[in-house]
Design an enzyme around this catalytic site. Structure first.
Site, short mmCIF file in Angstrom:
data_model
loop_
_atom_site.label_atom_id
_atom_site.label_comp_id
_atom_site.label_asym_id
_atom_site.label_seq_id
_atom_site.Cartn_x
_atom_site.Cartn_y
_atom_site.Cartn_z
CB ALA A 152 -0.94 0.00 1.21
CE1 TYR A 153 5.15 5.53 3.13
CE2 TYR A 153 6.81 4.58 1.70
CZ TYR A 153 6.38 5.61 2.51
OH TYR A 153 7.16 6.71 2.69
CB ALA A 154 5.18 0.45 -2.94
#
Length: 258
Positions: A152-154
């Protein structure tokens, strides 16, 4: 009349370094963060600069709307979308509330603030929008050996890169600049806040990151990467992206028919 900059996530790390640089360059500032005490301390430390503080949580719609109103109403010369949250974990382990916070802070908030600011900048024929993403935006093709997992962060950082590139084309020749800076590992509170000890890892200083980001804008780089010596590596990525985009056809590719 002094130029006006709005910086989100301005209470520490990269955001504070941007605010410090703009203050030194004579900008008036609107500093945004969640901690009023830190915002107040920054203002007290810069008595010669007009600093307005906005305590807002950009993981909430109320916080986003509050800051967006400044982007609409104020003649911003510079908008820096820097605020972030450090939710590093595999998607299956990411609690729903943290997933929502991450998307709100790194996708919804920058989108809404850019949307609020860009029209006024175009009408004035001047202004710069700078988003802070990260080199993790380019890590999608990595296999499972690359840790930590952080889908999700990427994904949020990759969104910021594509959004910036597309918006830059939309405002071309309007006098408005749009860029995104992609840091690697930077010496800030970002990792320690999630319990990661990065003391043995070589890290760029926040001041150097800011220097690279602003110089990248001067060089006309829509996507800047202060830690990448050979910029042709990024150009190759963008060339491949456009080749894939241009290689599409309404016919089903033969590999799917055999």
């Amino acid at each position: 009349m002094s130029k006006l900059a709005l910086v989100t996530g301005a209470t520490s790390g990269i955001g504070k370094a941007f605010a410090e640089r703009f203050a030194a360059d004579g900008y008036d500032l609107i500093t945004v963060g969640r901690r009023q005490d830190r915002l107040d301390q920054f203002a007290a430390d810069h008595p010669d600069v007009k600093v307005r503080t906005v305590a807002a949580d950009l993981s909430t719609e109320e916080g986003i709307d509050a800051v967006a109103s400044y982007c609409v109403d104020e003649p911003l010369e510079m908008l820096v979308n820097n605020a972030g949250v450090s939710h590093y974990m595999p998607l299956a382990d990411l609690p729903a509330d943290k997933a929502r916070d991450l998307v709100n802070v790194k996708v919804l908030a920058p989108t809404q603030l850019m949307r609020a600011a860009v029209g006024g900048m175009q009408r004035r024929g001047s202004g710069t929008i700078l988003n802070v993403a990260g080199m993790i935006a380019f890590s999608g093709p990595a296999d499972k050996s690359v840790m930590p997992r952080r889908a999700a962060y990427a994904g949020t950082l990759a969104y910021l890169v594509a959004m910036t590139q597309t918006l830059a084309a939309e405002v071309e020749d309007s006098g408005v600049k749009v860029g995104v800076v992609c840091p690697g590992v930077v010496a800030t509170e970002f990792h320690s806040s999630q319990g990661l000890d990065m003391s043995a890892v070589p890290r760029m200083s926040a001041d150097d990151l800011v220097t690279g980001a602003l110089r990248g804008l001067e060089l006309g780089e829509t996507v800047s990467a202060p830690g990448v010596e050979d910029y042709q590596l990024l150009q190759d990525v963008f060339t491949a992206d456009l080749a894939a985009f241009g290689g599409q056809s309404p016919r089903l590719a033969t590999r799917y028919t055999t």
